[in-house]
Structure formats: C-alpha cells, structure tokens
Design a protein around this motif. Structure first.
Motif, PDB file in Angstrom:
ATOM      1  N   ARG A 119       0.769  -1.203   0.000  1.00  0.00           N
ATOM      2  CA  ARG A 119       0.010   0.026  -0.138  1.00  0.00           C
ATOM      3  C   ARG A 119       0.914   1.230  -0.039  1.00  0.00           C
ATOM      4  N   ASP A 120       1.910   1.227   0.632  1.00  0.00           N
ATOM      5  CA  ASP A 120       2.986   2.309   0.762  1.00  0.00           C
ATOM      6  C   ASP A 120       3.421   2.464  -0.570  1.00  0.00           C
ATOM      7  N   ARG A 121       3.915   1.454  -1.270  1.00  0.00           N
ATOM      8  CA  ARG A 121       4.384   1.737  -2.485  1.00  0.00           C
ATOM      9  C   ARG A 121       3.359   2.235  -3.531  1.00  0.00           C
ATOM     10  N   ALA A 122       2.084   1.969  -3.647  1.00  0.00           N
ATOM     11  CA  ALA A 122       1.196   2.331  -4.364  1.00  0.00           C
ATOM     12  C   ALA A 122       1.000   3.783  -3.925  1.00  0.00           C
ATOM     13  N   LEU A 123       1.071   4.179  -2.720  1.00  0.00           N
ATOM     14  CA  LEU A 123       0.776   5.754  -2.553  1.00  0.00           C
ATOM     15  C   LEU A 123       2.042   6.432  -2.991  1.00  0.00           C
ATOM     16  N   ASN A 124       3.222   5.875  -2.869  1.00  0.00           N
ATOM     17  CA  ASN A 124       4.221   6.602  -3.410  1.00  0.00           C
ATOM     18  C   ASN A 124       4.445   6.940  -4.945  1.00  0.00           C
ATOM     19  N   GLU A 125       3.756   5.629  -5.435  1.00  0.00           N
ATOM     20  CA  GLU A 125       3.593   5.934  -7.163  1.00  0.00           C
ATOM     21  C   GLU A 125       2.716   6.847  -7.406  1.00  0.00           C
ATOM     22  N   ALA A 126       1.464   7.030  -6.698  1.00  0.00           N
ATOM     23  CA  ALA A 126       0.596   7.889  -6.812  1.00  0.00           C
ATOM     24  C   ALA A 126       1.169   9.433  -6.754  1.00  0.00           C
ATOM     25  N   ALA A 127       2.112   9.475  -5.733  1.00  0.00           N
ATOM     26  CA  ALA A 127       2.485  10.721  -5.416  1.00  0.00           C
ATOM     27  C   ALA A 127       3.288  11.138  -6.442  1.00  0.00           C
ATOM     28  N   ALA A 128       4.456  10.207  -7.113  1.00  0.00           N
ATOM     29  CA  ALA A 128       5.104  10.585  -8.192  1.00  0.00           C
ATOM     30  C   ALA A 128       4.387  10.921  -9.322  1.00  0.00           C
ATOM     31  N   PHE A 129       3.269  10.137  -9.515  1.00  0.00           N
ATOM     32  CA  PHE A 129       2.642  10.671 -10.771  1.00  0.00           C
ATOM     33  C   PHE A 129       1.889  11.895 -10.362  1.00  0.00           C
ATOM     34  N   ALA A 130       1.400  12.284  -9.336  1.00  0.00           N
ATOM     35  CA  ALA A 130       0.831  13.573  -8.969  1.00  0.00           C
ATOM     36  C   ALA A 130       1.962  14.643  -9.214  1.00  0.00           C
ATOM     37  N   ILE A 131       3.197  14.399  -9.230  1.00  0.00           N
ATOM     38  CA  ILE A 131       4.228  15.554  -9.405  1.00  0.00           C
ATOM     39  C   ILE A 131       4.357  15.819 -10.846  1.00  0.00           C
ATOM     40  N   ARG A 132       4.242  14.593 -11.596  1.00  0.00           N
ATOM     41  CA  ARG A 132       4.319  14.606 -13.146  1.00  0.00           C
ATOM     42  C   ARG A 132       3.316  15.422 -13.686  1.00  0.00           C
ATOM     43  N   ILE A 133       2.047  15.275 -13.136  1.00  0.00           N
ATOM     44  CA  ILE A 133       0.831  15.846 -13.843  1.00  0.00           C
ATOM     45  C   ILE A 133       0.661  17.097 -13.149  1.00  0.00           C
ATOM     46  N   ASP A 134       1.248  17.624 -12.275  1.00  0.00           N
ATOM     47  CA  ASP A 134       1.060  18.988 -11.434  1.00  0.00           C
ATOM     48  C   ASP A 134       1.314  20.104 -12.512  1.00  0.00           C
ATOM     49  N   VAL A 135       0.300  20.795 -12.903  1.00  0.00           N
ATOM     50  CA  VAL A 135       0.567  22.004 -13.955  1.00  0.00           C
ATOM     51  C   VAL A 135       0.266  23.177 -13.211  1.00  0.00           C
ATOM     52  N   ALA A 136       0.362  23.236 -11.846  1.00  0.00           N
ATOM     53  CA  ALA A 136       0.241  24.518 -10.995  1.00  0.00           C
ATOM     54  C   ALA A 136       1.356  25.759 -11.597  1.00  0.00           C
ATOM     55  N   GLU A 137       2.366  25.181 -11.927  1.00  0.00           N
ATOM     56  CA  GLU A 137       3.599  26.010 -12.397  1.00  0.00           C
ATOM     57  C   GLU A 137       3.269  26.755 -13.622  1.00  0.00           C
ATOM     58  N   GLU A 138       2.698  25.784 -14.475  1.00  0.00           N
ATOM     59  CA  GLU A 138       2.422  26.433 -15.947  1.00  0.00           C
ATOM     60  C   GLU A 138       1.313  27.419 -15.890  1.00  0.00           C
ATOM     61  N   LEU A 139       0.297  27.108 -14.821  1.00  0.00           N
ATOM     62  CA  LEU A 139      -0.895  28.106 -14.856  1.00  0.00           C
ATOM     63  C   LEU A 139      -0.308  29.467 -14.217  1.00  0.00           C
ATOM     64  N   SER A 140       0.728  29.136 -13.225  1.00  0.00           N
ATOM     65  CA  SER A 140       1.204  30.537 -12.764  1.00  0.00           C
ATOM     66  C   SER A 140       1.845  31.169 -13.807  1.00  0.00           C
ATOM     67  N   ARG A 141       2.887  30.550 -14.580  1.00  0.00           N
ATOM     68  CA  ARG A 141       3.607  31.334 -15.616  1.00  0.00           C
ATOM     69  C   ARG A 141       2.669  31.755 -16.676  1.00  0.00           C
ATOM     70  N   LEU A 142       1.534  31.269 -16.940  1.00  0.00           N
ATOM     71  CA  LEU A 142       0.591  31.773 -17.790  1.00  0.00           C
ATOM     72  C   LEU A 142      -0.161  32.973 -17.181  1.00  0.00           C
ATOM     73  N   GLY A 143      -0.305  32.889 -15.946  1.00  0.00           N
ATOM     74  CA  GLY A 143      -0.904  34.368 -15.643  1.00  0.00           C
ATOM     75  C   GLY A 143      -0.087  35.203 -15.343  1.00  0.00           C
ATOM     76  N   ALA A 144       1.190  35.166 -15.346  1.00  0.00           N
ATOM     77  CA  ALA A 144       2.218  36.194 -15.255  1.00  0.00           C
ATOM     78  C   ALA A 144       2.345  36.936 -16.559  1.00  0.00           C
ATOM     79  N   HIS A 145       2.510  35.981 -17.657  1.00  0.00           N
ATOM     80  CA  HIS A 145       2.516  36.102 -19.058  1.00  0.00           C
ATOM     81  C   HIS A 145       1.253  37.218 -19.488  1.00  0.00           C
ATOM     82  N   LEU A 146       0.130  36.733 -18.996  1.00  0.00           N
ATOM     83  CA  LEU A 146      -1.282  37.550 -19.115  1.00  0.00           C
ATOM     84  C   LEU A 146      -1.063  38.950 -18.444  1.00  0.00           C
ATOM     85  N   ASP A 147      -0.605  39.046 -17.298  1.00  0.00           N
ATOM     86  CA  ASP A 147      -0.418  39.992 -16.591  1.00  0.00           C
ATOM     87  C   ASP A 147       0.552  41.242 -17.536  1.00  0.00           C
TER      88      ASP A 147
END
Length: 303
Positions: free
Chosen positions: A214-242
């Motif tokens: 179960r711990d291994r599954a959670l670690n895999e899910a966390a790693a996947f979450a990091i790969r699909i995290d687009v918060a940084e892209e949305l932040s840069r997009l907002g800065a470009h729009l500003d």
C-alpha cells in the motif's frame, strides 16, 4: 500612449486650393494615398509620376519619421479641376517657346509651326511641373497624419479584442485550478485499486506485506501527481497575461514584445495539454490554444 495597428489608409490632396490665386497654377493639385498592412519591418513602396521621382528620398524620410513597422505603399497623382482650365502664359514662357520653335525649324525646316493649343498645353505642363514639389510634400504630410489616425483607431479596436481574449484565458485558468486535486485523488485511488487487485491475484504467499504494498502504491501515486502537476504552468501563464495587459495599457511600439509573449503562452498551453490526465483539463488546454491563436493573429497587426 496609443497602440497602433499596422493596417490603415490615409489620403490627402494639396495644391489646388492653396494656389487658386495664381492664374498660372489654378486648378492643379496633388493627391497622395497611403495604404498600410502588417510587416515585420518598415517596407516602403512608391508609385510616383516620372516628373516627381526626385521626391522619393524626401517622401521616404517623412514616412520613416512617422512609422516604425508596416508595409506602406504611397501613390501620388497630379490632378486638374477641368481640362478646359487654361493657364495665362507669361511673356517669359512665350519667349522661351518661340526660341525653341526657332531652333527646331532651323534644323528641321519642314517642321510645322506650333498651334495655340500646343503652346497652351506646354505652358500648363511647365507651370505644374515647377510647382508640384511642395504641394506633393504637403499632401504627403497630411496623408501621414490621416494614416496614423486610422492606425490608432484600428489599434484601439485590436486592444479591445486582446483584452477580451485575456479575460477568457484567465477564466480557463481559474477553471483548471480546482480540477487538479480531484485528478490527483482519482489517480491515487486508481493506483490503490490496481495494487489490491494484484495482491488478491498473488494470494497469501506474498513475501511483502500488504501495508508495504500500500505504501508503494501511495508513493507511485505521489510521483504521478508531481508529473501531472500544472500549477507552475498556470502560474507562468498568469504572469504572461499580466505582462501583456500591462503593455497594452502602456501603449507604444509593443508588437514584437507581444509576439514573444504569445509564443510563451503557446508553450504553457502545450505543456498543460501534455500533462493533462483528465478529459476536462484536455478540453481547457484546447480552448486555451484557440484563444491564444486568436491573440497571435491580432498581435501580428500591431506596430
């Protein structure tokens, strides 16, 4: 400061009214037309009568002082109020014409003498040629002012379109942010379900405990979450729009800088689409690309 489009049209006429008190020049004027479309640099083209070719350097300097970018075509044409408006020949003109006629008949005895119509045509053409330079430059100055006003009006319209697209992109970014936690949670549960299925199929002889799996599954899910995290892209997009919004409000020659920022917006939208792990985010990415492409088409028209 205003934002100028590279698309516009300006036209002006000078000469006829300003010289109406001069009988030898009355009825003769110059019309200058300026047509402008978008271009990466200032690209000038001139359509001038042969007797006014010498004005091209002065006209080029006038246009270069008023514009920085755009493909601008200048057309210049002389005009008369009526063909039957004849000049009053001066004695100097008639004396010069008589000398020329005498020289021609000396060498060509069979040449017919000049008629009154031919003499008047020569006097009218000579008067206009002598006095068209300054009216042509004045008409060009007025046409440049008219073209700048037309480009300013078009630029104001384009700013409105771009601000509308900026608002739309902000809406799409706001729709994407709440979706991220739900996407991560779904993917985490999916990993856990798959590991549970694997454990059931393997049976009780597993050397690794269920808790460890179960711990291994959670670690895999966390790693996947990091790969699909687009918060940084949305932040840069907002800065470009500003930054785009700031440039539009500041005005001036902003076309090239906006073109670069539009490329950056495309980059962030593409990354958002490539990282998307949910159909909703994919749809938002596609809508963003459409809005950004619409902005790019408008930005290419800005000076």
């Amino acid at each position: 400061m205003a934002v100028y489009s590279m698309t516009g049209y300006g036209c002006a006429t000078a000469g006829a009214a300003a010289n109406s008190e001069n009988p030898s020049f009355s009825g003769v004027g110059v019309t200058v037309e300026l047509r402008s479309v978008n271009s990466r640099f200032l690209d000038l083209a001139f359509r001038l009568p042969d007797d006014l070719r010498g004005l091209e350097p002065a006209l080029r300097e006038l246009i270069g002082g008023g514009f920085r970018r755009g493909k601008i075509e200048l057309r210049l044409a002389g005009q008369r109020e009526a063909d039957n408006h004849w000049p009053q020949p001066s004695p100097e003109q008639l004396m010069r014409l008589a000398q020329l006629e005498g020289t021609v008949q000396t060498w060509l005895p069979k040449a017919p003498p000049l008629s009154v119509h031919e003499a008047l045509n020569w006097c009218r053409g000579a008067s206009a040629a002598e006095k068209l330079d300054e009216p042509a430059l004045e008409a060009a100055r007025q046409a440049i002012v008219a073209l700048r006003e037309a480009r300013a009006r078009e630029g104001e319209r384009l700013v409105g379109v771009l601000m509308e697209r900026i608002g739309r992109l902000r809406e799409l970014a706001a729709q994407a942010k709440p979706l991220l936690p739900a996407v991560v949670q779904r993917q985490q549960q999916r990993f856990l379900d798959r590991w549970n299925e694997a454990l059931q199929m393997a049976g009780a002889g597993q050397a690794v405990s269920e808790e460890s799996q179960r711990d291994r599954a959670l670690n895999e899910a966390a790693a996947f979450a990091i790969r699909i995290d687009v918060a940084e892209e949305l932040s840069r997009l907002g800065a470009h729009l500003d930054e785009i919004e700031r440039l539009l409000k500041a005005g001036g020659e902003i076309g090239k800088r906006l073109d670069f920022l539009i490329q950056e917006l495309h980059r962030e939208a593409n990354t958002l689409g490539s990282k998307s792990a949910a159909l909703e985010l994919t749809g938002i990415s596609v809508e963003m690309k459409v809005a950004i492409e619409q902005m790019r088409e408008q930005v290419q028209n800005l000076e």
